[in-house]
Design an enzyme around this catalytic site. Sequence first.
Site, PDB file in Angstrom:
ATOM      1  CG  ASN A   7      25.532 -61.961  27.362  1.00 56.87           C
ATOM      2  OD1 ASN A   7      25.542 -61.428  26.194  1.00 56.87           O
ATOM      3  ND2 ASN A   7      26.393 -62.563  27.905  1.00 56.87           N
ATOM      4  CG  HIS A 210      37.849 -64.916  32.753  1.00 58.79           C
ATOM      5  ND1 HIS A 210      36.617 -64.339  33.480  1.00 58.79           N
ATOM      6  CD2 HIS A 210      37.545 -65.697  31.797  1.00 58.79           C
ATOM      7  CE1 HIS A 210      35.638 -64.790  32.860  1.00 58.79           C
ATOM      8  NE2 HIS A 210      36.132 -65.537  31.943  1.00 58.79           N
ATOM      9  NE  ARG A 287      32.241 -79.628  33.317  1.00 57.91           N
ATOM     10  CZ  ARG A 287      31.188 -78.745  33.651  1.00 57.91           C
ATOM     11  NH1 ARG A 287      30.625 -78.847  34.721  1.00 57.91           N
ATOM     12  NH2 ARG A 287      30.625 -78.112  32.598  1.00 57.91           N
ATOM     13  N   GLY A 335      39.167 -71.576  36.165  1.00 58.59           N
ATOM     14  CA  GLY A 335      40.153 -71.248  37.348  1.00 58.59           C
ATOM     15  C   GLY A 335      39.231 -71.445  38.620  1.00 58.59           C
ATOM     16  CD  GLU A 386      32.140 -62.225  32.867  1.00 60.42           C
ATOM     17  OE1 GLU A 386      31.868 -63.509  33.094  1.00 60.42           O
ATOM     18  OE2 GLU A 386      32.590 -61.743  31.762  1.00 60.42           O
TER      19      GLU A 386
HETATM   20  P1  AMP Z   1      32.889 -70.607  31.872  1.00 58.03           P
HETATM   21  O1  AMP Z   1      33.063 -70.257  30.474  1.00 58.03           O
HETATM   22  O2  AMP Z   1      33.643 -69.664  32.716  1.00 58.03           O
HETATM   23  O3  AMP Z   1      31.604 -70.848  32.283  1.00 58.03           O
HETATM   24  O4  AMP Z   1      33.747 -71.968  31.975  1.00 58.03           O
HETATM   25  C1  AMP Z   1      33.318 -73.056  31.280  1.00 58.03           C
HETATM   26  C2  AMP Z   1      34.543 -74.157  31.652  1.00 58.03           C
HETATM   27  O5  AMP Z   1      34.710 -74.438  32.945  1.00 58.03           O
HETATM   28  C3  AMP Z   1      34.131 -75.308  30.843  1.00 58.03           C
HETATM   29  O6  AMP Z   1      35.140 -75.851  30.010  1.00 58.03           O
HETATM   30  C4  AMP Z   1      33.827 -76.366  31.976  1.00 58.03           C
HETATM   31  O7  AMP Z   1      34.324 -77.630  31.762  1.00 58.03           O
HETATM   32  C5  AMP Z   1      34.578 -75.838  33.287  1.00 58.03           C
HETATM   33  N1  AMP Z   1      34.017 -76.043  34.459  1.00 58.03           N
HETATM   34  C6  AMP Z   1      32.857 -75.783  34.807  1.00 58.03           C
HETATM   35  N2  AMP Z   1      32.831 -76.375  36.097  1.00 58.03           N
HETATM   36  C7  AMP Z   1      33.673 -77.204  36.381  1.00 58.03           C
HETATM   37  C8  AMP Z   1      34.070 -78.154  37.288  1.00 58.03           C
HETATM   38  N3  AMP Z   1      33.145 -78.191  38.357  1.00 58.03           N
HETATM   39  N4  AMP Z   1      35.119 -78.527  37.340  1.00 58.03           N
HETATM   40  C9  AMP Z   1      36.038 -78.559  36.510  1.00 58.03           C
HETATM   41  N5  AMP Z   1      35.625 -77.827  35.190  1.00 58.03           N
HETATM   42  C10 AMP Z   1      34.514 -76.867  35.369  1.00 58.03           C
END
Ligand code: AMP
Length: 401
Positions: A7, A210, A287, A335, A386
Site C-alpha cells: 500500500n 466500516h 479513543r 467498528g 483488506e
Molecule cells: P482504522 O482507520 O480502521 O485503523 O481505525 C482507527 C480508529 O479506530 C481510531 O480512531 C482509533 O481510535 C480506533 N480504535 C482502534 N483501536 C481501538 C480500540 N481498541 N478501542 C476503541 N477505538 C479503537
Amino acid sequence: MKILVINAGSSSLKYQLIDMDGEKMLAKGLCGRIGIDGGYFDHKTADGYHTHYDVQMKDHTAAFAEVKKALTEGEGKVIDSFDEVTAIGHRIVQGGAIFDKSVLVDEKVIADIESLIPLAPLHNAAHVQGIRAAIETFGKDVPEVVVFDTSFHATMPPKAYLWGLPYEYYEKYAVRRYGFHGTSHRFVSKRCAELLGKPDAKGTKIITCHIGNGSSLAAIKDGKVIDTTMGLTPLDGFMMGSRSGAVDPSAITFIMEKEGLSPAEMDEILNKKSGMLGISGVSSDDRDVTKAMTEGHEMAKLAWDMREYQILKYIGGFVTALGGVDAIVFTAGIGENQIQLRKEIMENLAYMGMTLNEENNNTRGQEIEISGADSAVRAFVIPTNEELVIARDTKAIVEAL
Ligand code: AMP
C-alpha cells in the site's frame, strides 16, 4: 505461495507478506516519511519480533530495499530471499469507471491508473510510484496485481452514483459517486453472507459499516453494492476522524468566500480539520474523543452524538434502498472496538426489531454475533482484512496465468 501486499502512499509504504498456504501473515511493516526528513522503518513478524529505527529513504525503491533487508536478513527474517515472493498485490484507491475488478499490471494498466490521478491526486500518483518501484525491485518476471478500493462499488446503478448536477460534468470529468473501502466491504459482506447460511449471497440484504479513521457504509443486495456513503473522494458520508462527511455544498462556497480560501485550502480543512476533530477540538482519534467525553467534555459528546446520528440516518436510508435488511456488520478500528457506539446504534434500531446481545457485544476485535437470539435483524462484528483480500485476488489472477 507467498504474496507481498503493498500500500504505497506519497511518503509511505506499508507492506505485508502473506503465506497463502493457510493464509498466514508472516510479517508486516511500514516505511515512513519516504523522501523527507525524519524517515523511519517499522517491521513486525507473526512470532512477535518488532523493530523500529530511523532511516532516510530517498524514494520508494529505497523503501523496497529496506523491506527486502527486513524480510530476508537478521532477527526479523521470514524468508531466505525475495525469490520466494511469487507475486505482488498493490492496493489502489481510485479505479474510476475503468476498473470493476482486480487486474494484472501491464503498461496499459499503469497508464489507466495514471489517467485517474485527477480523481485521486495524492493516492493514485503514489500508487504508480509504488508499482514502478516494485517492478524495479522484483523485475518484470514477478507478476504484479492491482486491487481497487472502488471496484466492489462498480455495481451501483446510475440513480445511486449520480448527483443532481448538470449531466455534462459527469460526461466531461466523470464526476460521480465511486465509493471506497471496497475491499473491506467485500470481505465482511461475503463473510456475513456465509454466517447467514447463504454463501452465494443470493437473497441477502446486508449493510456493512466500516468505521475507522475513514468511514463508510455500503448497502449490499445479493452480494452486490447498490449504494455507499463515500463519493467522488473519500470525503462524503458521515463524520469521520478529521473528515467532514456530507455538508450542504453551499456552506462550502459560503465559507470559502468569507474566509478567502482557495479550493486547495478548503479541501485541507474538509479532510484534515473537520469531523470528530473539528467539532470536539480534542482529536481525530476515537479513543481520545471517547475519553474526553467520559470525562465530561461537552464538545466531545456533541461530536460523538453527531456521528452516531448521521450513521443512523444512513442506515435508515439504506434499509429503504434495500427494501429491508437481514444483517448489519460492524468493522474497522472503531467498528471492531467501540462497544458503546455499537450498543447505542443497535438500541436506536429497536424500531426494526433489533435486539442486542450485551455480553457478546462486550468484546473487541473478534468475529461475533452481537444481536439477540430474538432479533429481527442480525448484527455481527467481523474484523476486516483488506490485505488478505488483495492477496487472494493476486493469487487468483496469478494462478489463472
Ligand atoms: P482504522 O482507520 O480502521 O485503523 O481505525 C482507527 C480508529 O479506530 C481510531 O480512531 C482509533 O481510535 C480506533 N480504535 C482502534 N483501536 C481501538 C480500540 N481498541 N478501542 C476503541 N477505538 C479503537
